[in-house]
Scaffold this active site. Structure first.
Site, PDB file in Angstrom:
ATOM      1  N   ASN A   7      10.550   8.520 100.377  1.00  0.00           N
ATOM      2  CA  ASN A   7      11.189   9.092 101.561  1.00  0.00           C
ATOM      3  C   ASN A   7      10.635  10.510 101.767  1.00  0.00           C
ATOM      4  O   ASN A   7      10.783  11.373 100.898  1.00  0.00           O
ATOM      5  CB  ASN A   7      12.710   9.104 101.336  1.00  0.00           C
ATOM      6  CG  ASN A   7      13.461   9.671 102.521  1.00  0.00           C
ATOM      7  OD1 ASN A   7      13.054  10.682 103.095  1.00  0.00           O
ATOM      8  ND2 ASN A   7      14.556   9.049 102.884  1.00  0.00           N
ATOM      9  N   HIS A  10      12.186  15.231 103.475  1.00  0.00           N
ATOM     10  CA  HIS A  10      12.319  16.646 103.109  1.00  0.00           C
ATOM     11  C   HIS A  10      11.010  17.427 103.172  1.00  0.00           C
ATOM     12  O   HIS A  10      11.025  18.652 103.085  1.00  0.00           O
ATOM     13  CB  HIS A  10      13.044  16.785 101.769  1.00  0.00           C
ATOM     14  CG  HIS A  10      14.458  16.294 101.896  1.00  0.00           C
ATOM     15  ND1 HIS A  10      15.309  16.787 102.859  1.00  0.00           N
ATOM     16  CD2 HIS A  10      15.136  15.323 101.253  1.00  0.00           C
ATOM     17  CE1 HIS A  10      16.472  16.142 102.787  1.00  0.00           C
ATOM     18  NE2 HIS A  10      16.386  15.251 101.819  1.00  0.00           N
ATOM     19  N   HIS A  43      14.092   8.873 107.836  1.00  0.00           N
ATOM     20  CA  HIS A  43      15.380   8.780 108.536  1.00  0.00           C
ATOM     21  C   HIS A  43      15.283   9.646 109.787  1.00  0.00           C
ATOM     22  O   HIS A  43      15.216  10.871 109.686  1.00  0.00           O
ATOM     23  CB  HIS A  43      16.493   9.277 107.609  1.00  0.00           C
ATOM     24  CG  HIS A  43      17.874   9.126 108.181  1.00  0.00           C
ATOM     25  ND1 HIS A  43      18.993   9.460 107.455  1.00  0.00           N
ATOM     26  CD2 HIS A  43      18.321   8.691 109.380  1.00  0.00           C
ATOM     27  CE1 HIS A  43      20.069   9.236 108.201  1.00  0.00           C
ATOM     28  NE2 HIS A  43      19.689   8.781 109.383  1.00  0.00           N
ATOM     29  N   ARG A  45      17.167  11.156 112.312  1.00  0.00           N
ATOM     30  CA  ARG A  45      18.580  11.425 112.571  1.00  0.00           C
ATOM     31  C   ARG A  45      18.792  11.814 114.025  1.00  0.00           C
ATOM     32  O   ARG A  45      17.894  12.342 114.676  1.00  0.00           O
ATOM     33  CB  ARG A  45      19.072  12.557 111.671  1.00  0.00           C
ATOM     34  CG  ARG A  45      19.058  12.220 110.200  1.00  0.00           C
ATOM     35  CD  ARG A  45      19.656  13.355 109.394  1.00  0.00           C
ATOM     36  NE  ARG A  45      21.092  13.349 109.478  1.00  0.00           N
ATOM     37  CZ  ARG A  45      21.902  12.931 108.513  1.00  0.00           C
ATOM     38  NH1 ARG A  45      21.417  12.516 107.373  1.00  0.00           N
ATOM     39  NH2 ARG A  45      23.206  12.944 108.677  1.00  0.00           N
ATOM     40  N   ARG A  49      17.113  16.791 112.527  1.00  0.00           N
ATOM     41  CA  ARG A  49      17.032  17.977 111.648  1.00  0.00           C
ATOM     42  C   ARG A  49      15.770  17.993 110.790  1.00  0.00           C
ATOM     43  O   ARG A  49      15.337  19.034 110.352  1.00  0.00           O
ATOM     44  CB  ARG A  49      18.271  18.084 110.762  1.00  0.00           C
ATOM     45  CG  ARG A  49      18.384  17.006 109.730  1.00  0.00           C
ATOM     46  CD  ARG A  49      19.517  17.286 108.765  1.00  0.00           C
ATOM     47  NE  ARG A  49      20.813  17.029 109.367  1.00  0.00           N
ATOM     48  CZ  ARG A  49      21.893  16.729 108.650  1.00  0.00           C
ATOM     49  NH1 ARG A  49      21.837  16.698 107.340  1.00  0.00           N
ATOM     50  NH2 ARG A  49      23.041  16.466 109.235  1.00  0.00           N
ATOM     51  N   GLU A  70      15.059   4.409 108.551  1.00  0.00           N
ATOM     52  CA  GLU A  70      16.516   4.490 108.399  1.00  0.00           C
ATOM     53  C   GLU A  70      17.066   5.049 109.698  1.00  0.00           C
ATOM     54  O   GLU A  70      16.542   6.047 110.216  1.00  0.00           O
ATOM     55  CB  GLU A  70      16.892   5.454 107.276  1.00  0.00           C
ATOM     56  CG  GLU A  70      16.464   5.014 105.912  1.00  0.00           C
ATOM     57  CD  GLU A  70      16.771   6.094 104.872  1.00  0.00           C
ATOM     58  OE1 GLU A  70      17.349   7.138 105.237  1.00  0.00           O
ATOM     59  OE2 GLU A  70      16.417   5.894 103.730  1.00  0.00           O
ATOM     60  N   THR A 101      23.214  11.413 103.665  1.00  0.00           N
ATOM     61  CA  THR A 101      24.035  10.227 103.910  1.00  0.00           C
ATOM     62  C   THR A 101      25.039  10.062 102.769  1.00  0.00           C
ATOM     63  O   THR A 101      24.659   9.739 101.648  1.00  0.00           O
ATOM     64  CB  THR A 101      23.129   8.976 104.019  1.00  0.00           C
ATOM     65  OG1 THR A 101      22.019   9.324 104.837  1.00  0.00           O
ATOM     66  CG2 THR A 101      23.860   7.820 104.639  1.00  0.00           C
ATOM     67  N   GLU A 151      20.636  -2.377 101.095  1.00  0.00           N
ATOM     68  CA  GLU A 151      20.244  -1.314 100.169  1.00  0.00           C
ATOM     69  C   GLU A 151      21.525  -0.781  99.557  1.00  0.00           C
ATOM     70  O   GLU A 151      22.443  -0.368 100.286  1.00  0.00           O
ATOM     71  CB  GLU A 151      19.477  -0.190 100.882  1.00  0.00           C
ATOM     72  CG  GLU A 151      19.141   0.947  99.914  1.00  0.00           C
ATOM     73  CD  GLU A 151      18.215   2.008 100.502  1.00  0.00           C
ATOM     74  OE1 GLU A 151      17.496   1.733 101.485  1.00  0.00           O
ATOM     75  OE2 GLU A 151      18.232   3.128  99.954  1.00  0.00           O
ATOM     76  N   HIS A 191      19.355   6.598  96.800  1.00  0.00           N
ATOM     77  CA  HIS A 191      20.171   7.792  97.034  1.00  0.00           C
ATOM     78  C   HIS A 191      20.504   8.497  95.726  1.00  0.00           C
ATOM     79  O   HIS A 191      21.207   7.949  94.888  1.00  0.00           O
ATOM     80  CB  HIS A 191      21.479   7.496  97.782  1.00  0.00           C
ATOM     81  CG  HIS A 191      22.005   8.731  98.435  1.00  0.00           C
ATOM     82  ND1 HIS A 191      21.735   9.051  99.740  1.00  0.00           N
ATOM     83  CD2 HIS A 191      22.705   9.760  97.931  1.00  0.00           C
ATOM     84  CE1 HIS A 191      22.283  10.212 100.015  1.00  0.00           C
ATOM     85  NE2 HIS A 191      22.869  10.670  98.934  1.00  0.00           N
TER      86      HIS A 191
HETATM   87  N1  PXP Z   1      18.135   5.489 100.898  1.00  0.00           N
HETATM   88  C1  PXP Z   1      18.866   5.838 101.983  1.00  0.00           C
HETATM   89  C2  PXP Z   1      19.432   4.756 102.824  1.00  0.00           C
HETATM   90  C3  PXP Z   1      19.059   7.188 102.321  1.00  0.00           C
HETATM   91  O1  PXP Z   1      19.786   7.502 103.412  1.00  0.00           O
HETATM   92  C4  PXP Z   1      18.457   8.186 101.527  1.00  0.00           C
HETATM   93  C5  PXP Z   1      18.625   9.619 101.901  1.00  0.00           C
HETATM   94  O2  PXP Z   1      17.969   9.871 103.100  1.00  0.00           O
HETATM   95  C6  PXP Z   1      17.691   7.775 100.441  1.00  0.00           C
HETATM   96  C7  PXP Z   1      17.560   6.435 100.121  1.00  0.00           C
HETATM   97  C8  PXP Z   1      16.965   8.765  99.564  1.00  0.00           C
HETATM   98  O3  PXP Z   1      17.866   9.586  98.922  1.00  0.00           O
HETATM   99  P1  PXP Z   1      17.338  10.800  98.060  1.00  0.00           P
HETATM  100  O4  PXP Z   1      16.706  11.765  98.995  1.00  0.00           O
HETATM  101  O5  PXP Z   1      18.586  11.322  97.423  1.00  0.00           O
HETATM  102  O6  PXP Z   1      16.356  10.252  97.070  1.00  0.00           O
END
Ligand code: PXP
Length: 239
Positions: A7, A10, A43, A45, A49, A70, A101, A151, A191
């Protein structure tokens, strides 16, 4: 080995902090794929952001593995999914004020609304996953609304304050993953996963995909994206 979905939200968070054009999540995604990622997850959003529509557009053109979008279950987002056709859409709950989330989708209480969005997306040949808590009722309801996959939200497992609590959360994840498989759905998890807590989740045979963002991007800032992804891939490969 499970597919590692990196992901890159960030990376965009860092860019948006100054509204610059760098660091580019598109570059990070390419580096992640070269280092062994099997999927890129973003994601988009409602408040934009971090990830922007431009990122979705360019990543759709450049991602060589799979692109997992996402998104909230809204008409605006369904329209974007139809426009860009990600390989997979993961429906997630979204609240403006949350840092990230915070919980899974409550499919049970929004069965009709979520079912409609799932159908809409599937009619466009998009594979649909629902991000839910590891709760058997939610798993059954995800199946009832015809989701292809789920998921499992691993947040409570990751934030457990004691070993006993962590084991209890781990069992909930194992049970939910087994139930999903029995019902014929694919099962991912994510997550809060990091280099210290990912192994027990990576050993669950029924889970075929892990989505990890913050920990990988956080490490990448210090050691580089390539190494950060390779170190996670090694953890997933280890027996
Ligand atoms: N899976 C989903 C559905 C999420 O919303 C997120 C956070 O955006 C993640 C995985 C990844 O989470 P993390 O950034 O804590 O690894």
């Amino acid at each position: 080995m499970q597919r590692l979905g990196v992901n890159v939200d960030h990376v965009a968070t860092l860019r948006q902090a100054r509204k610059t054009t760098y660091p580019d999540p598109v570059t990070a995604a390419a580096l992640a794929e070269l280092a062994g990622a099997g999927q890129i997850t973003i994601h988009l959003r409602e408040d934009r952001r971090h990830i922007q529509e431009r990122d979705l557009k360019v990543l759709r053109e450049t991602v060589q593995t799979l692109l997992n979008l996402e998104m909230a279950a809204t008409q605006e987002m369904v329209k974007l999914a139809y426009e860009y056709k990600p390989d997979l859409v993961t429906l997630v709950p979204e609240r403006r004020e949350e840092l990230t989330t915070e919980g899974g989708l409550d499919v049970t209480s929004q069965k009709d609304a979520i079912g409609k969005v799932v159908k809409n997306l599937k009619d466009g040949d998009i594979v649909v996953s629902l991000f839910i808590d590891p709760d058997l009722d939610q798993v059954k309801m995800a199946h009832r609304v015809s989701a292809d996959r789920i998921e499992l939200h691993t947040g409570r497992y990751c934030e457990a304050h004691s070993e006993k609590e962590r084991q209890r959360e781990l069992s909930r994840i194992v049970d939910a993953a087994k139930a999903a498989t029995k019902l014929g759905m694919g099962c991912a998890a994510g997550h809060g996963l990091n280099y210290d807590n990912v192994r027990p989740i990576a050993r669950i045979a029924e889970i075929d995909e892990l989505n990890i963002g913050h920990a990988i991007v956080g490490r990448a800032v210090l050691v580089g994206f390539d190494r950060a992804v390779r170190e996670m891939v090694e953890l997933l490969r280890a027996p």
